[in-house]
Design a protein around this motif. Structure first.
Motif, PDB file in Angstrom:
ATOM      1  N   PHE A 128       0.815  -1.204   0.000  1.00  0.00           N
ATOM      2  CA  PHE A 128       0.000   0.000   0.000  1.00  0.00           C
ATOM      3  C   PHE A 128       0.857   1.266   0.000  1.00  0.00           C
ATOM      4  O   PHE A 128       0.352   2.351  -0.299  1.00  0.00           O
ATOM      5  CB  PHE A 128      -0.923   0.010   1.223  1.00  0.00           C
ATOM      6  N   THR A 129       2.126   1.123   0.341  1.00  0.00           N
ATOM      7  CA  THR A 129       3.006   2.295   0.419  1.00  0.00           C
ATOM      8  C   THR A 129       3.352   2.812  -0.968  1.00  0.00           C
ATOM      9  O   THR A 129       3.279   4.016  -1.235  1.00  0.00           O
ATOM     10  CB  THR A 129       4.308   1.945   1.163  1.00  0.00           C
ATOM     11  N   PHE A 130       3.748   1.907  -1.865  1.00  0.00           N
ATOM     12  CA  PHE A 130       4.305   2.316  -3.154  1.00  0.00           C
ATOM     13  C   PHE A 130       3.319   3.074  -4.050  1.00  0.00           C
ATOM     14  O   PHE A 130       3.703   4.054  -4.693  1.00  0.00           O
ATOM     15  CB  PHE A 130       4.871   1.097  -3.878  1.00  0.00           C
ATOM     16  N   PRO A 131       2.037   2.683  -4.129  1.00  0.00           N
ATOM     17  CA  PRO A 131       1.120   3.482  -4.957  1.00  0.00           C
ATOM     18  C   PRO A 131       1.025   4.936  -4.511  1.00  0.00           C
ATOM     19  O   PRO A 131       0.984   5.847  -5.356  1.00  0.00           O
ATOM     20  CB  PRO A 131      -0.224   2.750  -4.784  1.00  0.00           C
ATOM     21  N   PHE A 132       1.017   5.180  -3.186  1.00  0.00           N
ATOM     22  CA  PHE A 132       0.945   6.556  -2.695  1.00  0.00           C
ATOM     23  C   PHE A 132       2.213   7.331  -3.037  1.00  0.00           C
ATOM     24  O   PHE A 132       2.167   8.490  -3.467  1.00  0.00           O
ATOM     25  CB  PHE A 132       0.741   6.571  -1.179  1.00  0.00           C
ATOM     26  N   VAL A 133       3.363   6.685  -2.836  1.00  0.00           N
ATOM     27  CA  VAL A 133       4.635   7.367  -3.081  1.00  0.00           C
ATOM     28  C   VAL A 133       4.816   7.642  -4.568  1.00  0.00           C
ATOM     29  O   VAL A 133       5.261   8.726  -4.973  1.00  0.00           O
ATOM     30  CB  VAL A 133       5.808   6.532  -2.538  1.00  0.00           C
ATOM     31  N   LEU A 134       4.466   6.681  -5.399  1.00  0.00           N
ATOM     32  CA  LEU A 134       4.597   6.872  -6.844  1.00  0.00           C
ATOM     33  C   LEU A 134       3.640   7.949  -7.345  1.00  0.00           C
ATOM     34  O   LEU A 134       3.956   8.681  -8.287  1.00  0.00           O
ATOM     35  CB  LEU A 134       4.337   5.551  -7.569  1.00  0.00           C
ATOM     36  N   LYS A 135       2.486   8.069  -6.707  1.00  0.00           N
ATOM     37  CA  LYS A 135       1.570   9.160  -7.054  1.00  0.00           C
ATOM     38  C   LYS A 135       2.207  10.512  -6.742  1.00  0.00           C
ATOM     39  O   LYS A 135       2.045  11.481  -7.498  1.00  0.00           O
ATOM     40  CB  LYS A 135       0.257   9.006  -6.297  1.00  0.00           C
ATOM     41  N   SER A 136       2.946  10.586  -5.636  1.00  0.00           N
ATOM     42  CA  SER A 136       3.647  11.829  -5.296  1.00  0.00           C
ATOM     43  C   SER A 136       4.689  12.170  -6.354  1.00  0.00           C
ATOM     44  O   SER A 136       4.840  13.328  -6.743  1.00  0.00           O
ATOM     45  CB  SER A 136       4.322  11.696  -3.923  1.00  0.00           C
ATOM     46  N   CYS A 137       5.424  11.156  -6.828  1.00  0.00           N
ATOM     47  CA  CYS A 137       6.405  11.387  -7.896  1.00  0.00           C
ATOM     48  C   CYS A 137       5.711  11.894  -9.158  1.00  0.00           C
ATOM     49  O   CYS A 137       6.233  12.786  -9.842  1.00  0.00           O
ATOM     50  CB  CYS A 137       7.161  10.094  -8.204  1.00  0.00           C
ATOM     51  N   ALA A 138       4.538  11.340  -9.456  1.00  0.00           N
ATOM     52  CA  ALA A 138       3.789  11.783 -10.634  1.00  0.00           C
ATOM     53  C   ALA A 138       3.329  13.227 -10.473  1.00  0.00           C
ATOM     54  O   ALA A 138       3.391  14.022 -11.416  1.00  0.00           O
ATOM     55  CB  ALA A 138       2.590  10.866 -10.864  1.00  0.00           C
ATOM     56  N   GLN A 139       2.866  13.584  -9.260  1.00  0.00           N
ATOM     57  CA  GLN A 139       2.428  14.955  -9.021  1.00  0.00           C
ATOM     58  C   GLN A 139       3.575  15.940  -9.193  1.00  0.00           C
ATOM     59  O   GLN A 139       3.393  17.050  -9.699  1.00  0.00           O
ATOM     60  CB  GLN A 139       1.846  15.070  -7.607  1.00  0.00           C
ATOM     61  N   LEU A 140       4.764  15.536  -8.771  1.00  0.00           N
ATOM     62  CA  LEU A 140       5.940  16.407  -8.879  1.00  0.00           C
ATOM     63  C   LEU A 140       6.572  16.367 -10.263  1.00  0.00           C
ATOM     64  O   LEU A 140       7.349  17.257 -10.628  1.00  0.00           O
ATOM     65  CB  LEU A 140       6.996  15.996  -7.850  1.00  0.00           C
ATOM     66  N   GLY A 141       6.249  15.320 -11.029  1.00  0.00           N
ATOM     67  CA  GLY A 141       6.937  15.122 -12.301  1.00  0.00           C
ATOM     68  C   GLY A 141       8.389  14.749 -12.091  1.00  0.00           C
ATOM     69  O   GLY A 141       9.246  15.004 -12.946  1.00  0.00           O
ATOM     70  N   SER A 142       8.685  14.120 -10.942  1.00  0.00           N
ATOM     71  CA  SER A 142      10.069  13.782 -10.574  1.00  0.00           C
ATOM     72  C   SER A 142      10.397  12.374 -11.046  1.00  0.00           C
ATOM     73  O   SER A 142      10.155  11.392 -10.336  1.00  0.00           O
ATOM     74  CB  SER A 142      10.256  13.909  -9.057  1.00  0.00           C
ATOM     75  N   ILE A 143      10.919  12.267 -12.236  1.00  0.00           N
ATOM     76  CA  ILE A 143      11.247  10.955 -12.786  1.00  0.00           C
ATOM     77  C   ILE A 143      12.424  10.332 -12.053  1.00  0.00           C
ATOM     78  O   ILE A 143      12.512   9.095 -11.924  1.00  0.00           O
ATOM     79  CB  ILE A 143      11.537  11.071 -14.305  1.00  0.00           C
ATOM     80  N   GLN A 144      13.348  11.143 -11.515  1.00  0.00           N
ATOM     81  CA  GLN A 144      14.484  10.597 -10.791  1.00  0.00           C
ATOM     82  C   GLN A 144      14.039   9.828  -9.550  1.00  0.00           C
ATOM     83  O   GLN A 144      14.465   8.684  -9.317  1.00  0.00           O
ATOM     84  CB  GLN A 144      15.464  11.710 -10.389  1.00  0.00           C
ATOM     85  N   ASP A 145      13.163  10.458  -8.748  1.00  0.00           N
ATOM     86  CA  ASP A 145      12.648   9.758  -7.571  1.00  0.00           C
ATOM     87  C   ASP A 145      11.831   8.542  -7.985  1.00  0.00           C
ATOM     88  O   ASP A 145      11.899   7.481  -7.337  1.00  0.00           O
ATOM     89  CB  ASP A 145      11.781  10.703  -6.734  1.00  0.00           C
ATOM     90  N   GLY A 146      11.053   8.670  -9.041  1.00  0.00           N
ATOM     91  CA  GLY A 146      10.246   7.555  -9.505  1.00  0.00           C
ATOM     92  C   GLY A 146      11.091   6.365  -9.914  1.00  0.00           C
ATOM     93  O   GLY A 146      10.753   5.212  -9.596  1.00  0.00           O
ATOM     94  N   GLU A 147      12.179   6.612 -10.609  1.00  0.00           N
ATOM     95  CA  GLU A 147      13.060   5.518 -11.031  1.00  0.00           C
ATOM     96  C   GLU A 147      13.743   4.867  -9.832  1.00  0.00           C
ATOM     97  O   GLU A 147      13.936   3.637  -9.802  1.00  0.00           O
ATOM     98  CB  GLU A 147      14.096   6.050 -12.023  1.00  0.00           C
TER      99      GLU A 147
END
Length: 540
Positions: A128-147
């Motif tokens: 349940f953690t990763f979907p929330f965190v990945l959504k934050s990366c999407a909101q920021l447009g931060s591909i580095q954190d997402g990768e």
């Protein structure tokens, strides 16, 4: 309503055993009640000698957040208490991360995730953690954190979890990394409708509607989100016929459109200028009792205006009980486009009096109205008001309105100086607007400067050469006229003909200057027939 703390609660917090005192937090229904218990705990000293109080406060906040949409101040409060707590859990971290994404604080959500990884209690993220965190990366447009998070997922047992993989596709799609999204998509052994929707949404946002449509046609199962993604994509990227065609297919599939579907359909109708079809959609909205207080009402006002019925736009506007900035802005822009400058400015004044705060689009309409009405002084005042009072930084559209305003009024030197002193680089539209004004007001000196800048910005822009050559022709400078035309011929530059269209009996007739009797036609008659027969939408 203020919660009244009864004497037994106070006694419980001051003298009863900790388990009983801590259990009182479970009965709280809002963060307001939690804050009152928190205050009593601090006042009685219980908060300081019982370390579990802070943890229980956070748990209570998280339980409330889990079942309702939190407010930013409530999330900030929960985080401040969490910083004082000695105990934590995966549930608390997950809920706080989720809450921060809900209140548009993705940076805090990511910081909480990294804090979770280094928590001394050895807490680990779960599925349940990763979907929330990945959504934050999407909101920021931060591909580095997402990768980085993707790499972390690959080292866990959640690498095959469907929800985590769907979140990865969504994150890559929203960050514009379509190849990475496709790699995840193609490597999945199991897919659901959310998987397909996330992939199609990312491709639509990238602009490749052809690939998106192929995936859409291949989907084993579709829901309303699938249809809305494609219809909205077609409407936003100016493919109105395709959007309306899908709308018909949607109705045949017996899935009922929602507000988002209708807003996209109305946008497509606005591009085509099909008033009759717009009335059909409007009738459907009324019959199915959709509310006009959101984007749907604003889009209808905009549609009637763009279809040439400013009276229809005004009728919709008057019928909206609670108007937001979108409703006011749509009608202000409509009045401006139809040449009712004074009505647009009066409406803007009423908007301010009603307490609605304008946005940057509102001021585009206001400045456009001033331009069409030749109101130079008012236009400059509103331009300064936008920056000074509402702290709205001017965009290229606002600068363009001012240049057009000064140019129409014959203040060519002021317009040139305004362009040269802009804090952002002027584009083709601004120099083209100035060149057009120079032709209208017969000013060769400034016209040549504008043309030179046009050529430097876009050497293949034929409109600039045509305007300059026509300016020369107006003064009888045929040698300069011939030179401008020869440059066009040598560079293979052609001016794109202006296109107009008109609706006649449900059919769109497109024509250019010089067409006499047989205009080029684009048929939408079949769409109208299908909407009438299959959908049975009531025409107003």
């Amino acid at each position: 309503m203020i919660l009244e703390i009864t004497l037994p609660w106070k006694t419980c917090l001051s003298s009863s055993p900790p388990p009983l005192a801590l259990s009182t937090f479970n009965s709280c229904k809002s963060t307001g009640e939690i804050k009152q218990l928190h205050a009593v705990a601090v006042k009685t000293g219980f908060f300081h000698y019982e370390p579990l109080v802070a943890t229980r406060i956070v748990e209570s906040c998280c339980s409330i957040f889990h079942y309702s949409s939190p407010k930013s101040e409530d999330v900030d409060y929960a985080l401040s208490v969490f910083n004082q707590a000695n105990n934590s859990s995966t549930f608390i971290y997950n809920t706080l991360i989720r809450a921060h994404t809900q209140v548009d604080q993705p940076e805090e959500a990511l910081l909480l995730f990294y804090r979770m990884l280094y928590d001394p209690s050895g807490i680990l993220p779960d599925k349940f953690t990763f979907p929330f965190v990945l959504k934050s990366c999407a909101q920021l447009g931060s591909i580095q954190d997402g990768e980085q998070i993707h790499n972390f997922v690959l080292k866990t047992n959640f690498v095959s979890d469907l929800f985590v993989l769907n979140s990865l596709i969504n994150m890559y799609g929203r960050c514009g990394e379509i190849d990475s999204a496709q790699t995840v998509f193609e490597g999945m052994s199991e897919r659901n409708v959310v998987t397909w929707n996330s992939m199609i949404d990312g491709i639509v946002k990238s602009g490749d509607l052809g690939l998106a449509r192929r995936l859409f046609d291949e989907m084993p199962q579709r829901n309303l989100v699938s249809w809305n993604t494609m219809i909205g994509g077609y409407a936003r990227q100016s493919f109105p016929y395709e959007a309306l065609g899908l709308l018909v297919e949607l109705q045949v599939s017996e899935i009922r459109p929602d507000e988002f579907t209708l807003v996209s359909a109305i946008s497509a109708v606005s591009v085509l200028g099909l008033l009759r079809l717009g009335k059909l959609v409007h009738g459907y909205v009324i019959r199915h009792e959709f509310r006009f207080t959101g984007d749907l009402g604003a889009s209808l006002v905009d549609m009637y205006s763009k279809c040439g019925s400013i009276y229809g736009a005004l009728q919709v506007f008057v019928g909206v009980p609670y108007k937001n900035v979108g409703h006011w802005t749509s009608l202000i822009v409509g009045f401006a486009v139809h040449g009712f400058a004074e009505a647009a400015l009066e409406l803007f004044s009423q908007m301010l009096s009603s307490g609605v705060k304008p946005n940057y689009v509102t001021f585009v309409g206001v400045l456009s109205a001033c331009s069409h009405g030749g109101l130079v002084r008012e236009g400059l005042e509103y331009f300064n008001l936008m920056r000074r009072t509402y702290n709205i930084e001017p965009r290229i559209q606002h600068y363009g309105c001012i240049v057009d305003l000064l140019g129409r009024s014959g203040l060519l030197r002021e317009a040139k100086e305004f362009i040269e002193n802009m804090p952002i680089r002027p584009g083709v539209v601004l120099w083209g607007s100035l060149l057009s004004a120079c032709r209208n007001h017969r000013n060769i000196e400034i016209g040549e400067i504008a043309a030179q800048n046009l050529v430097e910005l876009m050497p293949d822009y034929g409109g600039g050469y045509v305007l300059l050559s026509n300016l020369y022709a107006g003064f009888g400078r045929w040698e300069d006229f011939g030179r401008a035309r020869r440059v066009m011929a040598e560079r293979g530059v052609e001016k794109v003909s202006g296109l107009s269209w008109i609706e006649v009996d449900g059919e769109i007739h497109e024509f250019v200057s010089g067409d006499k009797f047989h205009p080029r036609s684009v048929h939408i008659y079949n769409v109208l027939v299908e909407l009438d027969s299959k959908l049975r939408w009531a025409e107003l």
